[in-house]
Structures are given as structure tokens and as C-alpha cells.
Design a protein around this motif. Structure first.
Motif, PDB file in Angstrom:
ATOM      1  N   ALA A  81      26.420 -30.541  41.474  1.00 28.00           N
ATOM      2  CA  ALA A  81      26.877 -30.396  40.232  1.00 28.00           C
ATOM      3  C   ALA A  81      26.484 -28.702  39.782  1.00 28.00           C
ATOM      4  CB  ALA A  81      26.098 -31.128  39.183  1.00 28.00           C
ATOM      5  N   THR A  82      25.626 -28.143  40.250  1.00 28.34           N
ATOM      6  CA  THR A  82      25.210 -26.587  39.950  1.00 28.34           C
ATOM      7  C   THR A  82      26.608 -25.941  40.407  1.00 28.34           C
ATOM      8  OG1 THR A  82      23.011 -27.332  40.269  1.00 28.34           O
ATOM      9  CG2 THR A  82      23.609 -24.894  40.275  1.00 28.34           C
TER      10      THR A  82
ATOM     11  N   THR B 248      19.277 -35.371  31.962  1.00 28.67           N
ATOM     12  CA  THR B 248      18.147 -36.012  32.657  1.00 28.67           C
ATOM     13  C   THR B 248      16.827 -35.495  32.558  1.00 28.67           C
ATOM     14  OG1 THR B 248      20.276 -35.748  34.357  1.00 28.67           O
ATOM     15  CG2 THR B 248      18.055 -36.705  35.228  1.00 28.67           C
TER      16      THR B 248
ATOM     17  N   ASP C 224      29.095 -33.560  31.856  1.00 24.48           N
ATOM     18  CA  ASP C 224      28.132 -33.369  33.003  1.00 24.48           C
ATOM     19  C   ASP C 224      27.834 -34.800  33.109  1.00 24.48           C
ATOM     20  OD1 ASP C 224      26.199 -33.065  34.683  1.00 24.48           O
ATOM     21  OD2 ASP C 224      25.293 -31.698  33.846  1.00 24.48           O
TER      22      ASP C 224
ATOM     23  N   GLN D 237      23.509 -38.216  44.196  1.00 22.50           N
ATOM     24  CA  GLN D 237      22.152 -38.202  44.422  1.00 22.50           C
ATOM     25  C   GLN D 237      21.284 -38.996  43.118  1.00 22.50           C
ATOM     26  OE1 GLN D 237      23.281 -35.417  44.095  1.00 22.50           O
ATOM     27  NE2 GLN D 237      22.018 -33.970  42.805  1.00 22.50           N
ATOM     28  N   LYS D 238      22.395 -39.516  42.179  1.00 23.15           N
ATOM     29  CA  LYS D 238      21.541 -40.080  41.050  1.00 23.15           C
ATOM     30  C   LYS D 238      22.046 -41.699  41.115  1.00 23.15           C
ATOM     31  CE  LYS D 238      20.315 -35.754  39.732  1.00 23.15           C
ATOM     32  NZ  LYS D 238      20.197 -34.646  38.800  1.00 23.15           N
TER      33      LYS D 238
HETATM   34  C1  LIG Z   1      20.733 -33.336  38.823  1.00 21.82           C
HETATM   35  C2  LIG Z   1      21.726 -32.833  37.701  1.00 21.82           C
HETATM   36  C3  LIG Z   1      22.182 -31.611  37.834  1.00 21.82           C
HETATM   37  C4  LIG Z   1      22.136 -30.759  39.088  1.00 21.82           C
HETATM   38  O1  LIG Z   1      22.558 -31.387  40.107  1.00 21.82           O
HETATM   39  P1  LIG Z   1      22.699 -30.654  41.524  1.00 21.82           P
HETATM   40  O2  LIG Z   1      23.613 -31.408  42.408  1.00 21.82           O
HETATM   41  O3  LIG Z   1      21.379 -30.575  41.999  1.00 21.82           O
HETATM   42  O4  LIG Z   1      23.392 -29.292  41.400  1.00 21.82           O
HETATM   43  C5  LIG Z   1      23.066 -31.347  36.783  1.00 21.82           C
HETATM   44  N1  LIG Z   1      23.147 -31.928  35.468  1.00 21.82           N
HETATM   45  C6  LIG Z   1      22.542 -32.956  35.370  1.00 21.82           C
HETATM   46  C7  LIG Z   1      22.866 -33.932  34.171  1.00 21.82           C
HETATM   47  C8  LIG Z   1      21.668 -33.612  36.354  1.00 21.82           C
HETATM   48  O5  LIG Z   1      21.057 -34.685  36.284  1.00 21.82           O
END
Ligand SMILES: *Cc1c(COP(=O)(O)O)cnc(C)c1O
Length: 380
Positions: A88-89, A158, A181, A204-205
Motif C-alpha cells: 500500500a505504501t 489501523t 485506503d 496482509q490484513k
Molecule cells: C498496513 C497499512 C498500510 C501500509 O501497508 P504496506 O503494505 O505495509 O505498505 C497503509 N495503510 C493502512 C490503512 C494500513 O493499515
């Protein structure tokens, strides 16, 4: 060798077996991976891991992921599932080139929402963003603003456990995009595709897989924007037009982690099998009721998010009274194999953070709550 602090805590307090969750993973990302998915990966490995991502085996899997997400989220015709390497980054950086034209508006009420706002603030090709900030524990509201071409907010913040309804801001015009996001929300919170233009996440969430990949559900308006901004200079790795072209061929621009793709596909199949997004949300809702219900009944625990409507169904943040040392509590839990209940580090609160994702079993959260009560009694 001197005993580690964990070993000391464990020696001091061994949680009885009947209070221990069957699976001790409560982290908000990376999060619990279903053991069945890992077993399936091990079975598939001899003809899958170590094979070309440009050949039918892996491309077929990417095609299944894209079709599966279409089905899971009920995407209308014309929406496209785009994916790329970097998590996501990386998508924030990519969006600053390929989705935001001049200026964005952001909700900022925690670490992750602040990070994206900082990306668009620092981008030399964009004007300074409009920022609606709110202290951790709540959130502000975006209103229609003719100075911006994109509205950005997290479905679930998060770091604080605050969720926001996914809705186009009142007064937004048809040429302004809504970029959500959904990294920790997608697959666990309800959403209507008509309300977003890009709903992006990493596996991964809620998807209980591994990191390093981003996925974006894109509306026709988002696809049009990506194609229109294709000529703006951008590192190829972050170029959404290149990602879109590769996704349409069921590939990524560069080599993806094949295990990550496998686990994501397996999870999508599982989610569809148990009843789709609605069933996943129901699991999270039941998990949330368990944890917040326990906290509200506890004399020493309180949900951090005061407004029940903003209290996340996917990540619970629970504050403790001053007489309970939450850091010590988390250390004792960790020493007993109950992992990653520590709060988001920069929040700096006397708190535990507990994932409520679809993969987490409600019975395990009931045991966790009982285990926490048991430890608190003995730490006093
Ligand atoms: C975990 C998270 C990110 C970052 O995700 P990565 O895959 O580590 O880059 C961004 N936004 C939210 C809301 C997150 O929970």
C-alpha cells in the motif's frame, strides 16, 4: 545467559491452557494466516513456487485473483482490478503520479492517513493538499471542494482503530476521484463500489496473506485518469498506466512474490465459499461485539474510540486504567504465545490493539479476553 524479559514474565505468569486461544496471532498486519492456506501452498509448491510469472500457471492465478475480487466486491461493469509490487505504501507514491492531477484533499487522523497526506504534500508536481485533521480516536469529514481533483481517506485507520463510511463527499463533482485506503478494511468492512474510484489494499490484513503487493479496485473514472496522466514523468515502477496494462494481461510489471499471490487467491476462494463479503463482515462484527463488549463490562478497560459508529470492526483499540500496565500485560501475553497485542507504537497510549479480521475466531477472542482478565488480576 541471563533470562530474557519475556522468559521472566513467562516464569512469573503461565496462563492456564484453557484460557489460551487456539491460535495466538492477533496482530493487525501481518495478521493471522489460515493454516489451511499454508498447507495448500505447501501442496502446490512443487509445480508452482519457482515457476515463471510470465507463464500460464501463475498468470492463471492472477486472473483468478482479479475475477475473484470482482465477484467478492460485486464490482460493476467497467471496474478493473489492478495490481503491482510494493504494498500500500508504494501505491501512495504511485497515486501521487497516476491518480492525483493537481491537488488532493485528505482526512488525517492517524499514522497511515498522515503518511499519504505527506506524500502528496512533498510531491513537487502537486499543490499542497487540503487536510482535514482530527486527533487520534475520531475522524473529520471531507466536504466537496472545487480546488481538488481527488479525495483521500482510510476506510480503517489501523493505528487508532477508527473506521469511516466509504461515501463520496457531499458536493463532490463527477470529475473528482475518491481514493480509499482500504489496506486493513478490504474484506472486513462493508463497501459499495459506486462510492469509490480506487479502493486499494495489501493482502496482509483482512486477506490474511503476506505483504509486498498492492491491489486497487478501479472505477472507469480512475482508469480514465490513469490513462490521461500516463504521459506525466514517473518512475516506471510506480507508473499506474504500466501496472494497468500488465494487470490486463494478468501480470505484474516486475516479479511478484508467488507465495503472496497464492495465499491471496486461497483467501479470496475461502471468503467467497463462506458467503462472500457479507459473511466476512458478519464475522468481524461478531468479533468486535466480543471485544468491545468485554471492554465495556471491564472495570479497567475502555474502547479507545468513543463514538460507537467509528469503532472499527476490524481493529480494536482498548485503553486501560492507569493501574494496569498495558505494556507489561502485552509482554506477559507474548511470553505465553499470544502475539502482537501491543498498541501502534507512535500512539503512545496505555492500550492494547487487537485484530478482529475475518480469519480470527470469535472463540479465540473470548479466550483472549479471559486471559487478559486473568493476567490483570495477577499483575495487580
Ligand atoms: C498496513 C497499512 C498500510 C501500509 O501497508 P504496506 O503494505 O505495509 O505498505 C497503509 N495503510 C493502512 C490503512 C494500513 O493499515
Amino acid at each position: 545467559m541471563p533470562p530474557t524479559p519475556d522468559a521472566e514474565a513467562r516464569a512469573a505468569l503461565v496462563i492456564p491452557a484453557e484460557l489460551r486461544p487456539a491460535d495466538g496471532r492477533f496482530g493487525s498486519g501481518p495478521s493471522k494466516v489460515r493454516p489451511e492456506a499454508v498447507a495448500a501452498l505447501a501442496r502446490a509448491a512443487p509445480t508452482f513456487l519457482g515457476t515463471s510469472h510470465r507463464r500460464p500457471g501463475v498468470r492463471g492465478l492472477v486472473g483468478r485473483i482479479r475475477a475473484g475480487l470482482h465477484e467478492l466486491f460485486g464490482l460493476p461493469a467497467g471496474y478493473e482490478v489492478v495490481l503491482g509490487v510494493g504494498g500500500a505504501t508504494a501505491f501512495w507514491d504511485a497515486a501521487s503520479f497516476g491518480l492525483i492531477e493537481r491537488r488532493a484533499a485528505h482526512l488525517v487522523h492517524g499514522e497511515f492517513s498522515a503518511k499519504f497526506a505527506e506524500v502528496t504534500r512533498a510531491a513537487p508536481h502537486l499543490e499542497d493538499p487540503v487536510i482535514v485533521e482530527h486527533p487520534p480516536g475520531g475522524h473529520g469529514t471531507l466536504a466537496g471542494d472545487d480546488r481538488v481533483d481527488a479525495y483521500c481517506f482510510p476506510h480503517n485507520e489501523t493505528s487508532t482503530g477508527v473506521m469511516v463510511d466509504v461515501r463520496r463527499p457531499a458536493g463532490a463533482t463527477g470529475d473528482q476521484l475518491v481514493l480509499v485506503d482500504a489496506t486493513s478494511a478490504a474484506g472486513g468492512l462493508p463497501v459499495a463500489p459506486e462510492e469509490f474510484d480506487a479502493y486499494y489494499f495489501a493482502p496482509q490484513k483482512c486477506f490474511g496473506g503476506d505483504g509486498g503487493l498492492w491491489v486497487a479496485l478501479c472505477s472507469p473514472a480512475a482508469v480514465e485518469r490513469i490513462e490521461r496522466l500516463a504521459d506525466r514523468w514517473c518512475p516506471a515502477f510506480l507508473n499506474l498506466a504500466i501496472a494497468l496494462a500488465n494487470s490486463r494481461r494478468d501480470q505484474t510489471y516486475n516479479t511478484p512474490a508467488l507465495a503472496t499471490l497464492f495465499l491471496l487467491d486461497d483467501q479470496i476462494r475461502w471468503m467467497i465459499r463462506i458467503g462472500g463479503l457479507e459473511a466476512c463482515v458478519a464475522r468481524c462484527r461478531a468479533n468486535a461485539a466480543t471485544v468491545y463488549g468485554w471492554a465495556e463490562a471491564s472495570p479497567v478497560a475502555t474502547p479507545f474510540v468513543a463514538d460507537p459508529a467509528a469503532r472499527s470492526l476490524v481493529v480494536a483499540t482498548i485503553d486501560f486504567a492507569a493501574e494496569v500496565d498495558a505494556a507489561r500485560l502485552a509482554a506477559v501475553l507474548r511470553a505465553n504465545g499470544i502475539l502482537d497485542t501491543e498498541p501502534y507504537r507512535k500512539l503512545g497510549r496505555n492500550q492494547l490493539r487487537i485484530a478482529l479480521f475475518p480469519n480470527i475466531e470469535r472463540e479465540d477472542l473470548e479466550r483472549l479476553a479471559a486471559a487478559i482478565d486473568w493476567v490483570i488480576e495477577r499483575l495487580a
